[in-house]
Design a protein around this motif. Structure first.
Motif, mmCIF file in Angstrom:
data_model
loop_
_atom_site.group_PDB
_atom_site.id
_atom_site.type_symbol
_atom_site.label_atom_id
_atom_site.label_comp_id
_atom_site.label_asym_id
_atom_site.label_seq_id
_atom_site.Cartn_x
_atom_site.Cartn_y
_atom_site.Cartn_z
ATOM 1 N N GLU A 223 -69.144 -81.002 -133.707
ATOM 2 C CA GLU A 223 -69.878 -82.245 -133.463
ATOM 3 C C GLU A 223 -71.379 -82.038 -133.687
ATOM 4 O OE1 GLU A 223 -71.056 -85.926 -132.865
ATOM 5 O OE2 GLU A 223 -68.948 -85.300 -133.047
ATOM 6 N N ILE A 224 -71.914 -80.899 -133.248
ATOM 7 C CA ILE A 224 -73.329 -80.592 -133.482
ATOM 8 C C ILE A 224 -73.611 -80.528 -134.975
ATOM 9 C CG2 ILE A 224 -75.071 -78.765 -133.297
ATOM 10 C CD1 ILE A 224 -73.947 -78.166 -130.500
ATOM 11 N N LEU A 271 -73.255 -67.471 -137.047
ATOM 12 C CA LEU A 271 -73.646 -68.563 -137.938
ATOM 13 C C LEU A 271 -74.721 -69.434 -137.285
ATOM 14 C CD1 LEU A 271 -70.170 -69.643 -139.393
ATOM 15 C CD2 LEU A 271 -71.997 -68.393 -140.569
ATOM 16 N N GLN A 272 -74.605 -69.664 -135.980
ATOM 17 C CA GLN A 272 -75.623 -70.448 -135.280
ATOM 18 C C GLN A 272 -76.977 -69.763 -135.351
ATOM 19 O OE1 GLN A 272 -75.736 -73.522 -133.650
ATOM 20 N NE2 GLN A 272 -73.821 -73.795 -134.733
ATOM 21 N N VAL A 300 -83.682 -76.234 -130.718
ATOM 22 C CA VAL A 300 -83.405 -76.178 -129.286
ATOM 23 C C VAL A 300 -81.924 -76.442 -129.022
ATOM 24 C CG1 VAL A 300 -83.839 -77.279 -127.055
ATOM 25 C CG2 VAL A 300 -85.751 -76.798 -128.602
ATOM 26 N N GLU A 301 -81.370 -77.439 -129.686
ATOM 27 C CA GLU A 301 -79.955 -77.765 -129.495
ATOM 28 C C GLU A 301 -79.067 -76.610 -129.944
ATOM 29 O OE1 GLU A 301 -76.833 -81.424 -130.417
ATOM 30 O OE2 GLU A 301 -78.674 -81.257 -131.597
ATOM 31 N N ALA A 302 -79.378 -76.036 -131.116
ATOM 32 C CA ALA A 302 -78.597 -74.911 -131.619
ATOM 33 C C ALA A 302 -78.757 -73.684 -130.721
ATOM 34 C CB ALA A 302 -79.026 -74.577 -133.046
ATOM 35 N N GLY A 303 -79.977 -73.497 -130.207
ATOM 36 C CA GLY A 303 -80.219 -72.357 -129.323
ATOM 37 C C GLY A 303 -79.442 -72.458 -128.026
ATOM 38 N N GLU A 304 -79.400 -73.639 -127.437
ATOM 39 C CA GLU A 304 -78.641 -73.848 -126.201
ATOM 40 C C GLU A 304 -77.149 -73.613 -126.444
ATOM 41 O OE1 GLU A 304 -79.745 -77.799 -125.161
ATOM 42 O OE2 GLU A 304 -81.571 -77.181 -124.068
#
Length: 334
Positions: A223-224, A271-272, A300-304
């Motif tokens: 979803e991200i 991968l993130q 920030v979203e990917a890091g969280e």
């Protein structure tokens, strides 16, 4: 050999060796499974070449570990993959996945090489860089020949050299913006492409994961990836730039376990982290303020998400600890 040839590995060299070993063991598991299911002979040849490279890298890494008296990381083994499980991805997806291994290798090894001091390691990672470029070129040639290559957007050629004379070029955080530059288009497209591929990969992972928490994590990642793709696509669309990410990233309906949850988690987090690095590069190369703000928010979203993934790995005992400095405080305790 000279005494310099016997110098201890630096922290940088240790980090890169251990990280590369883990990544190559993941590639071996993924490509071994793909090799059992790919039907197109040209795509199969690219999978075989990628598998050959990863096995070669692993063999050299093991020699270095042995020479240095270092423990060989566990990484991932045949216990982490069921190559006989049903097919999960289309041939075209497999081709794009292998092409992306080449892209990731080019980026990773080009960053690793300047951190190498010892000649044997510089020679090794120079060869890794060259072979990654060869893998990318082979898969790109196949994709172009088969008409499946996802070509970046085109824009009209400039008619003359121009200079910027107004701070409006930097734009604002909201409101009307200038058209995108070619650099900004390139970065938006590549991030859109990578997220489209990642969405398909994690959709498949969400079907085959065994633990409920891992399935939910993979579905959240998919979803991200879709959300990030929408963000990049919107920027391109607003500048009337076509973003033809139309690859056949088909995911089959099998839910039978193929890869261990441990492998799924490590692969997804790797991968993130690579994606965060790409976003950082995009910030550095973009000049519109709204783009910089968007990339910063997505980092920030990917890091969280990555931190949550690491916590899952720690909770399940799946995270191999990288070589670390000694804990001097612990050593001084009586």
């Amino acid at each position: 050999m000279t005494s310099h040839d016997h110098s201890l590995l630096t922290a940088s060299e240790l980090a890169i060796l251990y990280g590369s070993y883990a990544n190559d063991t993941v590639s071996i598991c993924m490509l071994s499974y793909f090799l059992e299911h790919v039907e197109d002979p040209d795509i199969k040849a690219s999978v075989e070449y990628g598998l050959e490279l990863s096995n070669m890298h692993i063999a050299i890494d093991k020699d270095i570990f042995a020479q240095e008296g270092l423990p060989v990381p566990l990484g991932f083994t045949e216990q982490d993959v069921n190559v006989q499980a049903p097919r999960l991805y289309s041939d075209e997806f497999i081709l794009h996945y292998v092409q992306n291994i080449g892209i990731m290798g080019i980026n990773a090894y080009s960053m690793a090489l300047p951190k190498m001091s010892r000649k044997d390691l510089r020679d090794h990672f120079t060869q890794c860089l060259q072979s990654s470029a060869e893998l990318f070129n082979r898969t790109t040639d196949i994709s172009v020949e088969k008409g499946t290559y996802v070509r970046p957007p085109t824009i009209p050629y400039p008619q003359q050299i121009e200079f910027v004379h107004n701070q409006n070029f930097l734009g604002g955080w909201i409101g009307e913006q200038r058209p995108l530059t070619s650099t900004e288009i390139s970065l938006l497209f590549m991030n859109l492409y990578r997220n489209s591929l990642g969405n398909a990969l994690l959709t498949g992972f969400s079907q085959i994961a065994q633990k409920k928490k891992v399935r939910k994590f993979m579905a959240r990642g998919a979803e991200i990836a879709r959300h990030h793709s929408d963000v990049f696509g919107k920027f391109l669309d607003e500048s009337h730039v076509s973003a033809p990410v139309s690859g056949d990233f088909t995911v089959m309906t099998t839910a039978e376990p193929i890869f261990s949850d441990k492998l799924l988690m490590y692969h997804t987090n790797a991968l993130q982290n690579a994606g965060i690095a790409f976003y950082g590069e995009s910030i550095a190369s973009s000049q519109r303020k709204d783009l910089i703000t968007a990339y910063s928010r997505l980092i920030v979203e990917a890091g969280e998400y990555s931190v949550d993934g690491t916590n899952i790995m720690i909770d399940n005992g799946w995270l191999e600890k990288p070589p670390s400095a000694p804990d001097r405080r612990e050593l001084t305790k009586g």
